[in-house]
Scaffold this active site. Sequence first.
Site, PDB file in Angstrom:
ATOM      1  CD  GLU A   1       4.689  -0.367  13.179  1.00 43.47           C
ATOM      2  OE1 GLU A   1       3.485  -0.082  13.266  1.00 43.47           O
ATOM      3  OE2 GLU A   1       5.545   0.084  13.949  1.00 43.47           O
TER       4      GLU A   1
ATOM      5  CB  CYS B   1      -2.059   0.224   8.674  1.00 50.42           C
ATOM      6  SG  CYS B   1      -0.893   1.591   8.732  1.00 50.42           S
TER       7      CYS B   1
ATOM      8  CG  ASN C   1      -0.403  -0.179   2.500  1.00 48.39           C
ATOM      9  OD1 ASN C   1       0.700  -0.701   2.624  1.00 48.39           O
ATOM     10  ND2 ASN C   1      -1.097   0.266   3.520  1.00 48.39           N
TER      11      ASN C   1
ATOM     12  CD  GLU D   1       8.085   0.795  10.510  1.00 46.63           C
ATOM     13  OE1 GLU D   1       6.964   1.043  10.042  1.00 46.63           O
ATOM     14  OE2 GLU D   1       8.759  -0.169  10.173  1.00 46.63           O
TER      15      GLU D   1
HETATM   16  P1  NAD Z   1       0.212  -9.176   3.943  1.00 47.26           P
HETATM   17  O1  NAD Z   1       0.436  -9.528   5.376  1.00 47.26           O
HETATM   18  O2  NAD Z   1      -0.499 -10.125   3.086  1.00 47.26           O
HETATM   19  O3  NAD Z   1       1.620  -8.886   3.215  1.00 47.26           O
HETATM   20  C1  NAD Z   1       2.528  -7.903   3.691  1.00 47.26           C
HETATM   21  C2  NAD Z   1       3.946  -8.310   3.310  1.00 47.26           C
HETATM   22  O4  NAD Z   1       4.276  -9.502   4.026  1.00 47.26           O
HETATM   23  C3  NAD Z   1       4.130  -8.672   1.839  1.00 47.26           C
HETATM   24  O5  NAD Z   1       5.428  -8.289   1.444  1.00 47.26           O
HETATM   25  C4  NAD Z   1       3.988 -10.190   1.837  1.00 47.26           C
HETATM   26  O6  NAD Z   1       4.647 -10.784   0.758  1.00 47.26           O
HETATM   27  C5  NAD Z   1       4.648 -10.546   3.154  1.00 47.26           C
HETATM   28  N1  NAD Z   1       4.183 -11.773   3.803  1.00 47.26           N
HETATM   29  C6  NAD Z   1       2.930 -12.301   3.809  1.00 47.26           C
HETATM   30  N2  NAD Z   1       2.920 -13.438   4.542  1.00 47.26           N
HETATM   31  C7  NAD Z   1       4.173 -13.616   5.017  1.00 47.26           C
HETATM   32  C8  NAD Z   1       4.790 -14.608   5.837  1.00 47.26           C
HETATM   33  N3  NAD Z   1       4.117 -15.662   6.317  1.00 47.26           N
HETATM   34  N4  NAD Z   1       6.105 -14.474   6.139  1.00 47.26           N
HETATM   35  C9  NAD Z   1       6.809 -13.427   5.676  1.00 47.26           C
HETATM   36  N5  NAD Z   1       6.289 -12.472   4.866  1.00 47.26           N
HETATM   37  C10 NAD Z   1       4.977 -12.559   4.548  1.00 47.26           C
HETATM   38  O7  NAD Z   1      -0.497  -7.763   3.979  1.00 47.26           O
HETATM   39  P2  NAD Z   1      -1.049  -6.922   2.731  1.00 47.26           P
HETATM   40  O8  NAD Z   1      -2.439  -7.317   2.499  1.00 47.26           O
HETATM   41  O9  NAD Z   1      -0.093  -6.956   1.619  1.00 47.26           O
HETATM   42  O10 NAD Z   1      -0.954  -5.457   3.343  1.00 47.26           O
HETATM   43  C11 NAD Z   1      -1.991  -4.871   3.983  1.00 47.26           C
HETATM   44  C12 NAD Z   1      -1.875  -5.058   5.491  1.00 47.26           C
HETATM   45  O11 NAD Z   1      -0.729  -4.354   5.975  1.00 47.26           O
HETATM   46  C13 NAD Z   1      -3.061  -4.487   6.206  1.00 47.26           C
HETATM   47  O12 NAD Z   1      -3.474  -5.350   7.224  1.00 47.26           O
HETATM   48  C14 NAD Z   1      -2.509  -3.189   6.794  1.00 47.26           C
HETATM   49  O13 NAD Z   1      -3.199  -2.727   7.915  1.00 47.26           O
HETATM   50  C15 NAD Z   1      -1.112  -3.566   7.100  1.00 47.26           C
HETATM   51  N6  NAD Z   1      -0.264  -2.366   7.214  1.00 47.26           N
HETATM   52  C16 NAD Z   1       0.157  -1.967   8.462  1.00 47.26           C
HETATM   53  C17 NAD Z   1       0.906  -0.813   8.609  1.00 47.26           C
HETATM   54  C18 NAD Z   1       1.358  -0.350   9.980  1.00 47.26           C
HETATM   55  O14 NAD Z   1       2.253   0.508  10.058  1.00 47.26           O
HETATM   56  N7  NAD Z   1       0.789  -0.849  11.081  1.00 47.26           N
HETATM   57  C19 NAD Z   1       1.250  -0.070   7.486  1.00 47.26           C
HETATM   58  C20 NAD Z   1       0.803  -0.485   6.229  1.00 47.26           C
HETATM   59  C21 NAD Z   1       0.055  -1.645   6.114  1.00 47.26           C
END
Ligand code: NAD
Length: 485
Positions: free
Chosen positions: A249, A283, A151, A457
Site C-alpha cells: 500500500e 496517502c 500517519n 486492505e
Molecule cells: P516510509 O516508506 O518511509 O516508512 C513507512 C514504514 O516503512 C515505516 O515503518 C518505516 O520504518 C518502514 N520502512 C522504511 N523503509 C523500509 C525498508 N526498506 N524495509 C522495511 N521497512 C521500511 O513512509 P512514511 O514517509 O513513513 O509514510 C508515508 C508514506 O506512506 C506515503 O508515501 C504515503 O502515501 C504512504 N501511505 C500509504 C497508504 C496506503 O494505504 N496506500 C496509507 C498510509 C500511508
Amino acid sequence: MMSTTLEQGALLIDGEARAGAGAAQTIIEPATGATLAEITLASRADVDAAVAAALDGKWGRVGAADRSALLHRLADAIEGRADELTELEARNVGKAITSVRGEVRAAAGVLRYFASVPGAVEGRSNPIGGSLHSYSVKQPVGVCAQIVPWNYPLSMATAKIAPALAAGCSTVLKPDAQTPLSALLLARLALEAGLPPGVLNVVPGDGPGIGAYLVAHPGVDKVSFTGSTASGTEVMRSCADSIKRLTLELGGKSPSLVFADADLERAAAGCAWSVYGAAGQSCEARSRVLVERSVLDDFTGRFLDRAAKLRVGDPLEDATQIGSLISRAHRDRVHSFVEGALAAGAEVLRGGTIPAGDGAFYPPTAIADPDHGLDIERSEVFGPVATIVPFDDEADAIRLADDTRFGLMATIWTGDPARGPRIAGRLDSGTVGINMPFTSFPGVPFGGFKQSGFGREFGFDTLDDYLETKSVIMWTGRKSPIPID
Ligand code: NAD
C-alpha cells in the site's frame, strides 16, 4: 498515561512487554516540540525473538468461532480504552483529536468486520472423476511481517492485523520509530482480551535497518507493507529473494475532478477536506484539484474560503480541525515543495509560509497551476498543499487525472448522475468516490493501481492474501492406479 503504557518498554514479544536492545529514540509531541517519551527500539535479536514467537503456529489451529470471539473482544477492549488511545495517538501524531476519535472507532470497526469472516472461509471439492477424489482447503499463509507508517499508526495497524488474525496468521507488527505507542497499547489490549502470547508481537524500529531485516527474515512468510513507493520498491526487491507473499500500500497523488454541474459549495468543502484533513498526510489526499474551466474562478473562491475557515491549532482542542505535521523536519520538506513551485513561477493563492512557534504546523496552502506543468504535480508532498488545475471537458479531466504514476483514489463532483459512474469506469484508480470524499470502510477493498501498490486492505477478499490454497488428491479405487505397479 505514558507511564502505564511504557513502564516495561516499547516492545511486546511473546506476550512480554520489554525494552528494545536497539537504538534510543525520543518520541516527540510534534504540536509542541516537547518530549513525550524516551524509548529504546528493537534490535535484530529482538526481531529474531518476535519471529520465533510467531512461528509457533498455534493460532492457526484455534477454531474459527474462537478466533472470531477474540477479535470481537479486542474490539471491545479498544472501545473500552478509546479515550486513552485517542489522547496517546493525538499527542504522538499531532493530529486533531476529533479526527483521531473517529480513527479509534474505525479501528474497532475493522476488527469487528474481520471477526465476522473466519467462519466464512470454505474449502471446495474439485472435479477429477473416476476413482480420484480431490478437495482444496485454505490454510493460514504463516508468519506475517506487517509494517506501518506514522500517519495513521493505529488505523493502519488494525487494518493489517485484523485480516491476518482472522485468517489464523501470527504477526510481527513494525510501527514507525516515531509513532510506536498506540501499536504497543493495541498489542497489550490483545493480550488482555485473551489472544495467546506470540500471536501479535510489536517491534518498533527504523525502516532501512530493522524493517528491512524483518522483511528479509527467513521465518517470515508474508509481508504487508504500507509506506512510500520508494521504500516499497526496496521491500519488493527483498521479497523477491525468497518469493515471499507481498501486499504493498504505497503513495498517491490523487485528484478531485470538479465539473461545472456540481454543487460547487459542497464540492469546495469536500475538496478542502480531502486534501487538508490530517494536514495532508494521507496517502489518499486529493492534492490535485481539477476544475472545469467555466467554473474555475467561482469554485476557487469557494475553495479558498473553506481553506481559510479551517481551524488549525492545538490537536487536543475539540474545536481544532487540523493539527500539526508529524515533525518539523517533515514540515520543512513540505515547505521546500512550495518553494520549488514558487521558484518555477507559480502563484500561491493562500498559505505557503511557515508560522512562528515550536510546533510543526503548516497552513492549508493552495497553488494555481493553470498549465498543469509544475513539478509539484508529480510529487507526493504529504502535507496540506493543493494545486488547482483547469480542464476543458470530460476527456481532458480523465487525461489530467491519470497523468501520474500513482493510482490510489479519485473523487468526482458532478450533478449528472450518469457521469460519475461513467468516469469511474475509465480512471486508473483503486478507489473512486462520487460526490463524497470518504475513502475507507471495512467492507470496501482499498488499494492502489500503478505505483500506488497492489493487493487490497479491507473487504472480504483481503483474507485471501493471508491464506494459501492446499489441494488434496486421493485414490479411492480398488486397484492401484500406478502404471509401474
Ligand atoms: P516510509 O516508506 O518511509 O516508512 C513507512 C514504514 O516503512 C515505516 O515503518 C518505516 O520504518 C518502514 N520502512 C522504511 N523503509 C523500509 C525498508 N526498506 N524495509 C522495511 N521497512 C521500511 O513512509 P512514511 O514517509 O513513513 O509514510 C508515508 C508514506 O506512506 C506515503 O508515501 C504515503 O502515501 C504512504 N501511505 C500509504 C497508504 C496506503 O494505504 N496506500 C496509507 C498510509 C500511508
